[in-house]
Design an enzyme around this catalytic site. Structure first.
Site, short mmCIF file in Angstrom:
data_model
loop_
_atom_site.label_atom_id
_atom_site.label_comp_id
_atom_site.label_asym_id
_atom_site.label_seq_id
_atom_site.Cartn_x
_atom_site.Cartn_y
_atom_site.Cartn_z
N HIS A 114 0.84 -1.21 0.00
CA HIS A 114 0.00 0.00 0.00
C HIS A 114 0.87 1.26 0.00
O HIS A 114 0.68 2.17 -0.82
CB HIS A 114 -0.91 -0.01 1.23
CG HIS A 114 -1.79 1.19 1.37
ND1 HIS A 114 -3.17 1.13 1.33
CD2 HIS A 114 -1.49 2.52 1.55
CE1 HIS A 114 -3.67 2.35 1.48
NE2 HIS A 114 -2.66 3.21 1.62
N GLU A 115 1.82 1.31 0.92
CA GLU A 115 2.68 2.49 1.01
C GLU A 115 3.63 2.58 -0.18
O GLU A 115 4.00 3.68 -0.60
CB GLU A 115 3.47 2.47 2.33
CG GLU A 115 2.61 2.38 3.57
CD GLU A 115 1.51 3.44 3.62
OE1 GLU A 115 1.70 4.54 3.07
OE2 GLU A 115 0.45 3.15 4.22
N HIS A 118 1.92 4.46 -2.97
CA HIS A 118 2.04 5.91 -2.77
C HIS A 118 3.42 6.41 -3.19
O HIS A 118 3.54 7.44 -3.87
CB HIS A 118 1.81 6.25 -1.29
CG HIS A 118 0.37 6.24 -0.87
ND1 HIS A 118 -0.60 7.00 -1.47
CD2 HIS A 118 -0.25 5.54 0.13
CE1 HIS A 118 -1.76 6.79 -0.88
NE2 HIS A 118 -1.58 5.91 0.10
N HIS A 138 -5.89 8.34 -2.36
CA HIS A 138 -6.47 7.07 -2.82
C HIS A 138 -7.45 7.32 -3.97
O HIS A 138 -8.60 6.89 -3.91
CB HIS A 138 -7.16 6.35 -1.67
CG HIS A 138 -6.26 6.06 -0.52
ND1 HIS A 138 -6.59 6.31 0.79
CD2 HIS A 138 -5.00 5.55 -0.49
CE1 HIS A 138 -5.59 5.96 1.58
NE2 HIS A 138 -4.61 5.51 0.82
#
Length: 315
Positions: A114-115, A118, A138
Site C-alpha cells: 500500500h505504502e 504511494h 487514494h
C-alpha cells in the site's frame, strides 16, 4: 504535459504482461519467501523484490523502509523527507511496529505494498501525487494500480486498514470536556490519544469546539507508569502514589516476615510504637498482622503502619 497518477499506474500495469526475466525471478523469489511458515518477514528484502516486479525498479534509489514504534494510529505511512540539499526528494515508508507485530504476516505485506504504491506515484508524477478531495491520495490512479497488483499476486491492498481495536488500545491518554458536547454523540466530549498531548489550538477542530461548546478538558485517564518512570519520581511523589492505594493494600491478608534489624530498615522503624490492648481481641489481631511499607519495604504490625508513614515518609 504532467504525468498523472492514472498515467503512471497504466505504465506499471503494462509491464505485468509479459513479465521480464528480472520480474519472473523476483516473482519466483517472492513465492518462495511467502510460502514459508512463521510470521517473520524481511521487509527490506520484500521491498526490493516488489520494486522489481511492480514498480519498474524506480523506488530503491530514493525510498527507505523503516519500522516505527511510535506510529500507532495507522499501520503505515508514506512521507516525503529532505535530502542532503534540503529538498524534499526522498521518501520514507514507515510501518507500525505497535500495530503489525502481533498480526498475521499478510497484514505487513499488504501494508508495505500500500505504502509502496504511494511512493511510486510520488516518484513518477514529479512529486505531485494527487491527494484527491479527501486528501488521502487514494484516487483513481491508486485504485487502478492496487487492483492490478491484487489480481496479479493475490494480495489484499485496501484503502483503509481495519485494525481499529489495536489502534484504540494505544489511546490510553483520555480527556473529558465539561461542556455541552459531553452529552453529544459520537465522542461524548472524550478525546483519546496515544501520546500525552492535551487538546488545544493545534487541533483542527479546536476553534469550532470553542465556538459551539466552550467547555474545558480535564484529563481523566492515563497509562500506568513503567518501573523506570516510577524510579525517577521523588520520594514524596512515590509516597503520594502509595497513599492513594493504602486502604486496599492494608486490607491484604498476605502475611510478610518480620523486619530485620540491620541497615536502613532498622532506621525506618517507627520510634513511638503504640502497644495493642490485650483486652481488645480485634486490636490484638490487628497488631499481630504484619505488613510491608510500600516506600522502604520495612515490615511491621498493621496497626503501626499509619504512624510509620507519617513519621518516616511525610508528604
Amino acid at each position: 504535459m504532467a504525468v498523472t497518477d492514472e498515467d503512471a499506474a497504466l505504465a506499471a500495469i503494462s509491464t505485468l504482461d509479459p513479465l521480464s526475466k528480472e520480474q519472473r525471478e523476483a516473482c519466483d523469489e517472492l513465492s518462495a519467501i511467502l510460502s514459508g511458515e512463521g510470521s517473520f518477514v524481511d521487509t527490506h528484502q520484500l521491498f526490493r523484490l516488489y520494486d522489481t516486479l511492480y514498480f519498474r525498479s524506480l523506488l530503491l534509489p530514493c525510498v527507505e523502509v523503516i519500522w516505527s514504534s511510535r506510529l500507532t494510529l495507522c499501520a503505515g505511512i508514506c512521507e516525503l523527507v529532505k535530502d542532503d540539499q534540503g529538498k524534499y526528494r526522498r521518501i520514507r515508508l514507515k510501518l507500525s511496529e505497535a500495530l503489525l507485530k502481533y498480526r498475521p504476516r499478510s497484514d505487513t505485506v499488504n501494508t508495505l505494498l500500500h505504502e509502496a504504491v504511494h511512493a511510486y506515484f510520488f516518484v513518477t508524477t514529479s512529486w505531485h501525487h494527487a491527494r484527491e478531495d479527501d486528501g488521502t491520495g487514494h484516487g483513481a490512479g491508486f485504485l487502478l494500480l492496487a487492483d492490478a497488483i491484487n489480481n496479479h499476486g493475490g494480495y489484499e491492498i485496501t484503502v483503509y486498514h481495519t485494525f481499529h481495536d489495536e489502534v484504540d488500545s494505544y489511546r490510553t491518554h483520555v480527556w473529558q470536556c465539561d461542556g455541552p458536547c459531553r452529552s453529544l454523540p459520537p465522542f461524548f466530549g472524550l478525546v483519546k490519544r496515544s501520546m500525552n498531548r492535551p487538546p488545544g489550538k493545534s487541533d483542527t477542530w479546536w476553534k469550532k469546539h470553542e465556538e459551539e461548546c466552550g467547555g474545558k478538558y480535564t484529563k481523566i485517564a492515563a497509562p500506568e507508569l513503567t518501573q523506570a518512570q516510577v524510579r525517577k519520581l521523588g520520594a514524596k511523589e512515590r509516597a503520594g502514589r502509595q497513599k492513594n492505594k493504602i486502604s486496599g493494600w492494608v486490607n491484604s491478608p498476605t502475611s510478610l516476615p518480620l523486619a530485620t534489624t540491620s541497615g536502613a530498615r532498622q532506621r525506618c522503624q517507627p520510634s513511638n510504637k503504640r502497644p495493642a490492648s490485650p483486652l481488645d481481641n480485634e486490636s490484638t489481631s490487628r497488631s499481630r498482622r504484619v505488613v510491608a511499607c510500600p516506600i522502604c519495604d520495612v515490615s511491621l504490625s498493621q496497626d503501626l503502619i499509619n504512624e510509620h508513614m507519617d513519621e518516616c515518609h511525610p508528604l
